[in-house]
Design a protein around this motif. Sequence first.
Motif, short mmCIF file in Angstrom:
data_model
loop_
_atom_site.label_atom_id
_atom_site.label_comp_id
_atom_site.label_asym_id
_atom_site.label_seq_id
_atom_site.Cartn_x
_atom_site.Cartn_y
_atom_site.Cartn_z
N GLU A 52 0.82 -1.21 0.00
CA GLU A 52 0.00 0.00 0.00
C GLU A 52 0.86 1.26 0.00
O GLU A 52 0.53 2.26 -0.68
N MET A 53 1.95 1.25 0.74
CA MET A 53 2.82 2.42 0.81
C MET A 53 3.48 2.71 -0.52
O MET A 53 3.65 3.86 -0.92
N LYS A 54 3.85 1.64 -1.26
CA LYS A 54 4.41 1.82 -2.60
C LYS A 54 3.35 2.37 -3.54
O LYS A 54 3.62 3.26 -4.35
N GLU A 55 2.16 1.83 -3.44
CA GLU A 55 1.04 2.26 -4.28
C GLU A 55 0.74 3.76 -4.08
O GLU A 55 0.42 4.48 -5.03
N LEU A 56 0.89 4.21 -2.84
CA LEU A 56 0.57 5.59 -2.50
C LEU A 56 1.76 6.55 -2.65
O LEU A 56 1.62 7.75 -2.47
#
Length: 283
Positions: A276-280
Motif C-alpha cells: 500500500e505504501m508503494k502504491e501511494l
Amino acid sequence: MFVWLASYPKSGNTLVRSMIAAYFFSQDGNYNFELIKNIKQFPNIGLFEKMGIDITKEKEVLKNYIRVQETFNKKDATQFLKTHSYLFNIDNNPFTDLNNTLGVIYVVRDPRNVVTSVANHMSISKEEATRIMIEEFKFGGDISSKNSDRTRVYMGTWAGNYNSWKSLKEHSKYLLIKYEDLISNRDFAFRKILKFLHKIKDTKFKIDQEKFKNVIESTDFSIMKNLEKKSGFDEAKTNPKTGKKVPFFNLGPKNDWKKILPDELKIKIEKHFKKEMKELGYL
C-alpha cells in the motif's frame, strides 16, 4: 444520499470535514467548531438504540447498519457522514450499500506519521499504536461509557481500511485525498474535493471564490489549534492516567516520523504495509 468522509483514525478526516463544513454550512466560509457538528459520525450507537435494537448484542447491531442508514437517508439531498470504519461485509452484513451511498472521499496519510498521532491521541505507546494498526480491527463498544467509546467501530487494519473503500472506484464514486496534499497544496486538494462532489451530484461545477479563500485561511492548522486552546474540542480524548484532555490538534504538519519514530517501528510498519505504501508513493 450519503457522501462518506472515510479514513483510518488520525489521517486528516477532521481537516476535510472542517473544510467541507465551512464551505457548505456557513454564509462566508469562515470556520468554527460549531460548523463541524453538521457532519455526523457513523456508526453512532445512539441511532441503533433509538430504533429499539438490542445494542448489547453485537450481531444485532451489525444486522441493522443498512436499516439505520435508511431511516435518515434523504434521497433528494446530499448528507455528509464521517466514518473510521472499513467498508466491511461481516457475516453478510454490509457496512453500507449503493442505495445509500452517493460517494466516498477517502483520506489517507503516511502510516509512519499516523502511528505517532494515534499514540498521542489514545495516550498509548508508539509500540502499542503500531500493534493496533497492524493487528486490530475494531475499537470501542463500551455501552456504559458517556463518550464516543460507546460505539464499536470496525476500523480494520490501516491497510484493510484503505483497501476496502477502493471498491467504490468501479462505480465512479471514489476520491482519494492524501493528507500530505492537504498540507502542501490545500487549494488544489480542496478544489478536487469540490469537483468530485459536483460530479457525483451531476451538477455544474462552480466555486464561490470568496468562500473558498475563507475556507482555506480559516482551517489552517495553527488557527484550529488556537481555537481548541480557547474553547476546547469535543473530539479530544482524556488521558486516563492524568485525567487531563489530550490536545486533538497536536503536531499536525510538524509530525515528522523521521525525527520521532524509532527505527524498529519504522521498519515494522514499512514491512507490513509495503504494498500500500508503494502504491501511494510513501515508499
